[in-house]
Scaffold this active site. Structure first.
Site, short mmCIF file in Angstrom:
data_model
loop_
_atom_site.label_atom_id
_atom_site.label_comp_id
_atom_site.label_asym_id
_atom_site.label_seq_id
_atom_site.Cartn_x
_atom_site.Cartn_y
_atom_site.Cartn_z
N CYS A 178 37.81 12.75 5.16
CA CYS A 178 36.75 11.75 5.36
C CYS A 178 35.84 12.27 6.46
O CYS A 178 36.24 12.36 7.62
CB CYS A 178 37.34 10.39 5.76
SG CYS A 178 36.06 9.16 6.08
N CYS A 199 38.49 3.84 6.91
CA CYS A 199 39.15 4.19 5.66
C CYS A 199 40.26 3.17 5.39
O CYS A 199 40.95 2.71 6.32
CB CYS A 199 39.75 5.59 5.74
SG CYS A 199 38.52 6.91 5.66
N HIS A 223 34.95 -3.78 -1.19
CA HIS A 223 34.65 -4.66 -0.05
C HIS A 223 34.11 -5.96 -0.62
O HIS A 223 33.15 -5.97 -1.38
CB HIS A 223 33.62 -4.03 0.89
CG HIS A 223 33.34 -4.90 2.08
ND1 HIS A 223 34.04 -4.79 3.26
CD2 HIS A 223 32.46 -5.93 2.25
CE1 HIS A 223 33.58 -5.71 4.12
NE2 HIS A 223 32.64 -6.41 3.54
N CYS A 224 34.74 -7.06 -0.24
CA CYS A 224 34.35 -8.37 -0.77
C CYS A 224 33.62 -9.16 0.30
O CYS A 224 34.23 -9.56 1.31
CB CYS A 224 35.58 -9.15 -1.24
SG CYS A 224 35.18 -10.79 -1.87
N HIS A 260 36.64 5.41 2.17
CA HIS A 260 35.93 4.94 3.36
C HIS A 260 35.02 3.78 2.97
O HIS A 260 34.27 3.87 2.01
CB HIS A 260 35.10 6.07 3.97
CG HIS A 260 34.44 5.68 5.26
ND1 HIS A 260 35.08 5.76 6.48
CD2 HIS A 260 33.19 5.19 5.52
CE1 HIS A 260 34.27 5.36 7.43
NE2 HIS A 260 33.12 5.01 6.89
N CYS A 310 34.97 9.41 9.19
CA CYS A 310 35.99 9.15 10.21
C CYS A 310 36.40 10.42 10.96
O CYS A 310 36.91 10.35 12.07
CB CYS A 310 37.24 8.53 9.57
SG CYS A 310 36.97 6.89 8.89
N CYS A 338 32.73 -1.73 6.65
CA CYS A 338 33.73 -1.90 7.70
C CYS A 338 33.79 -0.70 8.64
O CYS A 338 34.29 -0.81 9.76
CB CYS A 338 35.11 -2.12 7.08
SG CYS A 338 35.28 -3.69 6.19
N CYS A 354 37.66 -5.86 3.42
CA CYS A 354 37.97 -4.99 2.29
C CYS A 354 39.19 -5.55 1.55
O CYS A 354 40.02 -6.23 2.14
CB CYS A 354 38.28 -3.58 2.78
SG CYS A 354 36.83 -2.65 3.29
#
Length: 290
Positions: A109, A129, A136-137, A122, A112, A126, A143
């Protein structure tokens, strides 16, 4: 979320959802059920109280599941895994930790700056990871990942059932609204004033809408659960190498089957740590592909 303004904005859809859930509970219990106690016959009373008990049970479970989805860790990568991988990458020597942790099955990643387990992704909202990330809601401000996917599925299930009870209660009125005809029976007019009936009508329309939308979400995530897929992975071409059997797939998220499957609490007997996932050949070799 790591950014303060994102955390602030995320509160708005959560407040809206909680407000609608609370509105449905208030209207069904105090605007509809309580006044109707004087109008129902003895036979109707038994059925009505059973409906009310079912609605409140489903509502409590839906709210519990919703709060767990919104407030739980979705599956952040643990520090011991990150340290383990850094040591292995630097020295080439495997540490003591390891279940199926394998450097060769990880990805890098670049946001990160460290490696992440297979199936982790990732989240740009937010800023982190998440293990076995699904999506993502915004409606839960979080997440949906390995650790709270179960709670999300239960939230859609119990929310759908609670809304279904309201919609079935108001079925004659909803039929009148949609297809024309009697919208407000005479007996209802005697015990529920016009202003209160408007609230009940709004609650019924909202319940029907939520029942449909939550139902679509529930059955789509049920298919993902039994297919051992995430929303991110659906678009991947080729064979799903993580597919075991429908039952074994579900147990990776829900844990070994018991009554806790139906409660928004961690599994009593987890079947995966979210950091590694066996292929069907590996699971058959271990005897866990059931």
């Amino acid at each position: 979320a790591t950014k303060r303004w994102i955390r602030g904005v995320s509160v708005l859809p959560i407040a809206l959802v909680v407000g609608i859930f609370s509105f449905e509970w208030y209207v069904y219990n105090f605007v509809y059920t309580l006044p109707m106690l004087d109008a129902w016959t003895e036979d109707e009373m038994r059925m009505a109280l059973a409906r009310t008990a079912a609605f409140n049970c489903f509502w409590v479970m839906a709210m519990w599941s919703y709060m767990r989805s919104a407030l739980s860790d979705p599956g952040l990568i643990p520090e011991d895994w990150v340290d383990y991988m850094r040591t292995w990458e630097r020295t080439g020597v495997k540490g003591k930790g390891s279940r199926d942790w394998d450097l060769r099955r990880t990805t890098m990643c670049f946001s990160c700056g460290h490696r992440r387990p297979e199936r982790a992704h990732h989240c740009s909202i937010c800023g982190r990871c998440v293990m076995r990330m699904d999506h993502h809601c915004p409606w839960i401000g979080n997440c949906v990942g390995f650790k709270n996917h179960k709670y999300f599925i239960l939230m859609t299930f119990y929310g759908m059932l609670a809304c279904l009870v309201v919609a079935l209660t108001a079925l004659p009125m909803l039929r009148g609204m949609i297809f024309g005809g009697l919208r407000r029976p005479a007996r209802l007019r005697k015990v529920i004033p016009s202003a209160a009936f408007m609230k009940f009508s709004l609650a019924c329309v909202l319940a029907l809408s939520f029942c449909i939308s939550l139902g679509v979400l529930f059955f789509s995530h049920l298919w993902l659960l039994f297919s051992n897929l995430t929303s991110v992975e659906v678009g991947d071409w080729g064979r799903n190498r993580f597919y075991l059997t429908p039952w074994a797939n579900a147990q990776q998220i829900m844990g070994r089957f018991d009554l806790v499957w139906f409660l928004p609490v961690p599994a009593v007997t987890p079947m995966s740590d979210g950091l590694s996932f066996p292929t069907k050949e590996q699971a058959e070799h271990r005897g866990t592909c059931q």
